[in-house]
Design a protein around this motif. Structure first.
Motif, mmCIF file in Angstrom:
data_model
loop_
_atom_site.group_PDB
_atom_site.id
_atom_site.type_symbol
_atom_site.label_atom_id
_atom_site.label_comp_id
_atom_site.label_asym_id
_atom_site.label_seq_id
_atom_site.Cartn_x
_atom_site.Cartn_y
_atom_site.Cartn_z
ATOM 1 N N SER A 137 0.852 -1.191 0.000
ATOM 2 C CA SER A 137 0.000 0.000 0.000
ATOM 3 C C SER A 137 0.878 1.228 0.000
ATOM 4 O O SER A 137 2.087 1.149 -0.251
ATOM 5 N N GLY A 138 0.275 2.382 0.288
ATOM 6 C CA GLY A 138 1.044 3.624 0.338
ATOM 7 C C GLY A 138 2.036 3.576 1.480
ATOM 8 O O GLY A 138 3.243 3.728 1.296
ATOM 9 N N GLY A 139 1.518 3.326 2.667
ATOM 10 C CA GLY A 139 2.345 3.387 3.869
ATOM 11 C C GLY A 139 3.047 2.091 4.214
ATOM 12 O O GLY A 139 4.001 2.098 4.982
ATOM 13 N N ASN A 140 2.589 0.979 3.682
ATOM 14 C CA ASN A 140 3.120 -0.312 4.109
ATOM 15 C C ASN A 140 3.531 -1.194 2.939
ATOM 16 O O ASN A 140 2.900 -1.165 1.886
ATOM 17 N N THR A 141 4.595 -1.951 3.136
ATOM 18 C CA THR A 141 4.950 -3.028 2.208
ATOM 19 C C THR A 141 5.461 -4.159 3.080
ATOM 20 O O THR A 141 6.513 -4.038 3.695
ATOM 21 N N GLN A 142 4.665 -5.209 3.201
ATOM 22 C CA GLN A 142 5.026 -6.301 4.108
ATOM 23 C C GLN A 142 4.676 -7.642 3.476
ATOM 24 O O GLN A 142 3.700 -7.741 2.724
#
Ligand code: ATP
Ligand code: FE2
Length: 340
Positions: A137-142
């Motif tokens: 996503s915008g804030g997360n990459t997991q």
């Protein structure tokens, strides 16, 4: 409070740019949300301004949702909200709207983990059971997998989220937020018109570091390619090819390490057809299956919050008002998974 497990759950999403209220039905299945988003013309999101926007729109969004579904307070068994992670001022608007509704309607309040909601809406709507999740996503990459009763983060970005990198690159080129969809269309157009293109001509740093990822170096290098005269479409194409391959590579390793055979995409960047396609190819090659939620359930939406709220409610896991403060830095693995 007597817990009623029937009825709809209202879900309030307010972690960043999007304010959304949605629903899960009595089977915990998500319906359509009503959403509004701030779209800054210049610069990034200002948390305070986004929060003011959310506060201003909240009542209208709720009325519209209730009206279009012909529902009223008595149809509801609970109200769920994103307790974190996210931008403090934005989260606080969602939390206070949820507290107010919980008191006025006399229904349980359920604070949920936004990242876990991206997973559970995918499991519910795609019908997968025990996937490795590629959460982009915008804030997360997991890269996430369930182990010992928690969603464990097996790999993640060490700097900015992939969507944030796309949005920042787009902004540098004068493309308004959100940049991801425009980058996707420019990349597609480029490769259709220039099928002989070579990635080596638009090379970017490798974003994989062990099981982790990093995107700020890619952002700088991509901006430098433009400064040196590379066509915008070619750079968009190269960004997608390099960074999506990096994400899919880490996801593949996670599948191998965990011996799981389902891959699930989630988060706004999972709307991207090229990423969907790369994931599918990888999964096929290793006899696994790739699942992708409908786009309306990939981007931030209130209904995914309601889906997770329903799961908590089933286990009587509701939030006392004294524990309902927002948790800006809540992590994916902090939330115990009580359900199967
Ligand atoms: P989170 O709080 O989970 O980090 P978020 O606030 O970033 O979420 P999302 O709606 O999950 O919100 O994701 C928004 C991101 O998705 C933006 O960075 C946007 O550019 C990106 N995005 C949306 N559509 C596409 C697309 N087709 N291709 C690539 N990126 C996309
Ligand atoms: Fe999100």
């Amino acid at each position: 409070m007597e817990i009623n497990r029937e009825g709809y759950i209202l879900g309030i999403e307010s972690t960043a740019h999007t304010f959304s209220i949605g629903l899960a039905d009595s089977n915990g299945y998500p319906l359509d949300s009503v959403s509004v988003a701030v779209r800054p013309l210049k610069g990034g999101i200002h948390p305070r301004e986004a929060a003011d926007h959310h506060a201003e729109k909240a009542a209208d969004v709720l009325q519209k949702l209730l009206k279009s579904n012909k529902l009223e307070s008595k149809n509801f068994a609970g109200v769920a909200f994103s307790q974190g992670p996210g931008l403090g001022p934005c989260l606080r608007i969602g939390a206070s709207v949820a507290r107010t509704i919980s008191q006025k309607w006399d229904v349980p309040l359920i604070g949920v983990n936004h990242c876990v909601a991206h997973i559970e809406v995918g499991r519910k709507t795609c019908g997968c059971d025990d996937p490795v999740l590629l959460y982009v996503s915008g804030g997360n990459t997991q890269i996430i997998a369930k182990m010992d009763g928690r969603y464990r983060v097996l790999g993640e970005t060490l700097d900015i989220g992939i969507g944030n990198m796309l949005d920042k690159f787009a902004r540098e080129q004068g493309i308004p937020f959100p940049g991801g969809p425009k980058i996707e269309s420019l990349a597609k157009e480029w490769i259709e018109n220039n099928p002989e293109s070579k990635l080596a001509d638009y090379s970017l740093p490798y974003a994989v570091q062990g099981m982790d990822l990093a995107f700020s170096g890619v952002l700088n290098a991509a901006c430098n390619l433009i400064k040196r005269g590379a066509p915008l479409g070619a750079v968009c194409w190269s960004i997608q090819e390099h960074t999506f391959a990096a994400c899919v590579e880490v996801a593949e390793r996670a599948l191998a390490h965990t011996s799981k055979n389902e891959l699930l995409l989630g988060g706004g960047v999972a709307c991207n057809s090229r990423l969907r396609n790369m994931s599918e190819v990888m999964a096929l090659e290793r006899n696994a299956k790739s699942f992708v939620p409908e786009r309306k359930f990939c981007v931030d939406n209130g209904s995914m919050i309601a889906v997770l709220g329903k799961l908590h409610l089933k286990h009587d896991d509701i939030t006392d008002i004294s524990n309902s403060s927002v948790l800006q830095y809540l992590r994916t693995d902090q939330t115990p998974i009580l359900w199967t």
